[in-house]
Scaffold this motif. Structure first.
Motif, short mmCIF file in Angstrom:
data_model
loop_
_atom_site.label_atom_id
_atom_site.label_comp_id
_atom_site.label_asym_id
_atom_site.label_seq_id
_atom_site.Cartn_x
_atom_site.Cartn_y
_atom_site.Cartn_z
N LEU A 133 0.83 -1.20 0.00
CA LEU A 133 0.00 0.00 0.00
C LEU A 133 0.87 1.25 0.00
O LEU A 133 1.95 1.27 0.61
N HIS A 134 0.38 2.32 -0.63
CA HIS A 134 1.22 3.50 -0.85
C HIS A 134 0.48 4.81 -0.61
O HIS A 134 0.74 5.80 -1.29
N GLY A 135 -0.41 4.83 0.35
CA GLY A 135 -1.12 6.07 0.66
C GLY A 135 -1.85 5.98 1.98
O GLY A 135 -1.93 4.91 2.60
N TYR A 136 -2.37 7.11 2.45
CA TYR A 136 -3.08 7.17 3.72
C TYR A 136 -4.36 7.99 3.59
O TYR A 136 -4.51 8.80 2.66
N ASN A 137 -5.26 7.79 4.54
CA ASN A 137 -6.48 8.58 4.65
C ASN A 137 -6.34 9.61 5.77
O ASN A 137 -5.68 9.35 6.77
N ILE A 138 -6.97 10.76 5.59
CA ILE A 138 -7.08 11.74 6.66
C ILE A 138 -8.48 11.63 7.24
O ILE A 138 -9.48 11.63 6.50
N VAL A 139 -8.56 11.53 8.57
CA VAL A 139 -9.86 11.43 9.24
C VAL A 139 -9.89 12.41 10.42
O VAL A 139 -8.85 12.86 10.90
N LYS A 140 -11.10 12.72 10.87
CA LYS A 140 -11.28 13.61 12.03
C LYS A 140 -12.16 12.93 13.06
O LYS A 140 -13.12 12.21 12.71
N ASP A 167 -14.94 13.44 15.27
CA ASP A 167 -16.06 14.36 15.46
C ASP A 167 -16.93 13.84 16.61
O ASP A 167 -17.83 13.03 16.40
N LYS A 168 -16.58 14.28 17.82
CA LYS A 168 -17.29 13.87 19.03
C LYS A 168 -17.37 12.35 19.16
O LYS A 168 -18.41 11.78 19.51
N GLY A 169 -16.26 11.70 18.85
CA GLY A 169 -16.17 10.25 19.02
C GLY A 169 -16.42 9.46 17.76
O GLY A 169 -16.12 8.26 17.70
N LYS A 170 -16.96 10.10 16.73
CA LYS A 170 -17.17 9.44 15.45
C LYS A 170 -16.03 9.78 14.51
O LYS A 170 -15.67 10.95 14.35
N ILE A 171 -15.44 8.76 13.89
CA ILE A 171 -14.32 8.98 12.97
C ILE A 171 -14.88 9.27 11.58
O ILE A 171 -15.53 8.43 10.97
N VAL A 172 -14.61 10.48 11.09
CA VAL A 172 -15.17 10.95 9.83
C VAL A 172 -14.07 11.02 8.77
O VAL A 172 -13.04 11.68 8.98
N PHE A 173 -14.28 10.37 7.66
CA PHE A 173 -13.32 10.37 6.56
C PHE A 173 -13.29 11.71 5.86
O PHE A 173 -14.33 12.30 5.56
N ASP A 174 -12.08 12.23 5.61
CA ASP A 174 -11.91 13.48 4.88
C ASP A 174 -11.45 13.20 3.45
O ASP A 174 -12.17 13.43 2.49
N LYS A 175 -10.23 12.65 3.30
CA LYS A 175 -9.73 12.37 1.95
C LYS A 175 -8.62 11.33 1.99
O LYS A 175 -8.03 11.07 3.04
N HIS A 176 -8.36 10.73 0.83
CA HIS A 176 -7.26 9.78 0.67
C HIS A 176 -6.16 10.42 -0.14
O HIS A 176 -6.41 11.12 -1.12
N ILE A 177 -4.92 10.20 0.29
CA ILE A 177 -3.75 10.72 -0.43
C ILE A 177 -2.89 9.54 -0.83
O ILE A 177 -2.41 8.78 0.01
N GLU A 178 -2.69 9.36 -2.14
CA GLU A 178 -1.91 8.25 -2.68
C GLU A 178 -0.59 8.79 -3.25
O GLU A 178 -0.54 9.88 -3.83
N PHE A 179 0.48 8.01 -3.11
CA PHE A 179 1.80 8.41 -3.61
C PHE A 179 2.25 7.43 -4.69
O PHE A 179 2.00 6.23 -4.60
N ASN A 180 2.91 7.96 -5.68
CA ASN A 180 3.43 7.13 -6.78
C ASN A 180 4.94 7.00 -6.76
O ASN A 180 5.52 6.32 -7.62
N ASP A 181 5.60 7.68 -5.81
CA ASP A 181 7.06 7.61 -5.75
C ASP A 181 7.53 6.67 -4.66
O ASP A 181 6.74 6.15 -3.92
#
Length: 381
Positions: free
Chosen positions: A358-365, A367-381
């Protein structure tokens, strides 16, 4: 087209097992054994239970679709006691069983380092969840990582904090073990490239009971944002509560442990409004959503990376063995490295020659105990 829970489980299992269904008639009574080192006892016992459940769910699906080389898969679990000596002992017990064809190691980099010399001696595939980048770059050809490594997480934490949150005065906090040291280094390097070198680089010892000196150091540094790499969720829970009790409320972006179920339970409101890089985020893909549904139905709790990586590890290992058409270690290794565009709970697997899938990560927040997905960042290098 929407991927349902049934589609996901059946699709992965069929892709793994279908070419070998014809052999099942000749394999009655035989099993393909997979060994797993897991923290059944010790401070990570709760998360270890999640890891074992993830692996068992995957193996159940594989077996229902015809198994591995036409045989049913069997999981053999040994307790690693959440310690380095414990995992060395656990792996030695499993390695002594010559009919075990592959293994699941640890999610903790320091434990993978401890067992690595014995992995080389044995010469059989070991799936790992440890994220220290060095693990797949130290000449050990038998380690295959089923999580993205921390060369990616450091870049994602830094980029998000500097560009999205607009913060430049960083305190970097990390454990002093292999995982924390590597993660802290990766984050510091990424921040420096972005023109925001840390105002504080602070290490701590695992299983600390009092983080007051660490919190005071952060407070006195003048940092306006915190980046962290915690190895154990119980340490993170204690630190988070003490951080808030001492009045530090700066933005916080942490490594995946900040969104683990155990950490969320321990820290409660102290982790509200924090951010994390997460290899598993339930809303990040149709595959991750489908796995989340499967896991919730079976276990009755929300999934996290403790269970998702082991679910994927079993599926990748089974795929490798079936594609190789044999349990010969060298041929299985070649087959795993050739895996591309394989859909997993954690993301799409595209193995490189180092053994990173795997070559990327997700950003999450949080939100009062609930994990909310923001975006995925993938790398090609």
């Amino acid at each position: 087209m929407r991927l349902t829970r049934r589609d996901f489980a059946a699709g992965i299992a069929a892709g793994i097992a279908a070419p070998y269904l014809i052999k099942s008639a000749h394999a009655q009574g035989a099993t393909i054994k997979i060994g797993m080192c897991a923290p059944v006892t010790g401070p990570a016992a709760e998360s270890g239970g999640y890891a074992v459940k993830g692996a068992r769910l995957a193996l159940e699906a594989v077996n229902k679709a015809g198994g591995i080389l036409g045989k049913q898969g069997e999981l053999i679990v040994e307790d690693d006691q959440t310690t380095n000596p414990g995992i060395v002992l656990a792996f030695s017990k499993l390695a002594a069983q010559s009919d075990i064809v592959g293994f699941l190691g640890s999610i903790r980099s320091t434990q993978v380092h401890a067992m690595a010399p014995d992995v080389i001696k044995l010469g059989k595939p070991v799936m790992i969840g440890g994220t220290d980048p060095n693990l797949t770059h130290m000449g050990n050809q038998w380690l295959f990582r089923c999580r993205p490594n921390d060369s990616y997480s450091g870049r994602v934490i830094a980029e998000y904090g500097v560009s999205t949150l607009a913060k430049k005065k960083w305190a970097v906090l990390h454990s002093t073990d292999a995982f924390g040291t590597a993660g802290g280094k990766a984050l510091t390097e990424a921040l420096t490239k972005l023109g925001a070198p840390p105002v504080l680089d602070q290490g701590y010892a695992n299983q600390s009971q009092d983080f007051t000196p660490v919190v005071l150091a952060i407070k006195q540094s003048g940092a306006d944002i915190l980046g962290s790499y915690f190895t154990f969720e119980n340490d993170l829970g204690i630190f988070a509560r003490q951080l808030r009790q001492l009045g530090v409320n700066i933005p916080w972006v942490g490594s995946p442990s900040i969104v683990n179920i155990t950490a969320l339970k321990l820290a409660g409101p102290a982790l509200y409004n924090t951010y994390g890089v997460a290899d598993y985020a339930e809303d990040s893909s149709e595959g991750s959503k489908a796995f989340g549904k499967i896991y919730r139905d079976a276990v009755k709790v929300a999934p996290d990376n403790q269970s998702s990586w082991t679910f994927d590890a079993i599926n990748v290992l089974a795929q490798g063995i079936n594609k190789a058409g044999t349990t010969d270690p060298a041929k299985v290794r070649e087959a795993i490295l050739a895996i591309k565009k394989f859909p997993g709970a954690e993301g799409e697997y595209n193995f490189d020659q180092n053994g990173d899938g795997l070559h990327g990560y997700n950003i999450v927040k949080n939100d009062k105990g609930k994990i909310v997905f923001d975006k995925h960042i993938e790398f090609n290098d």
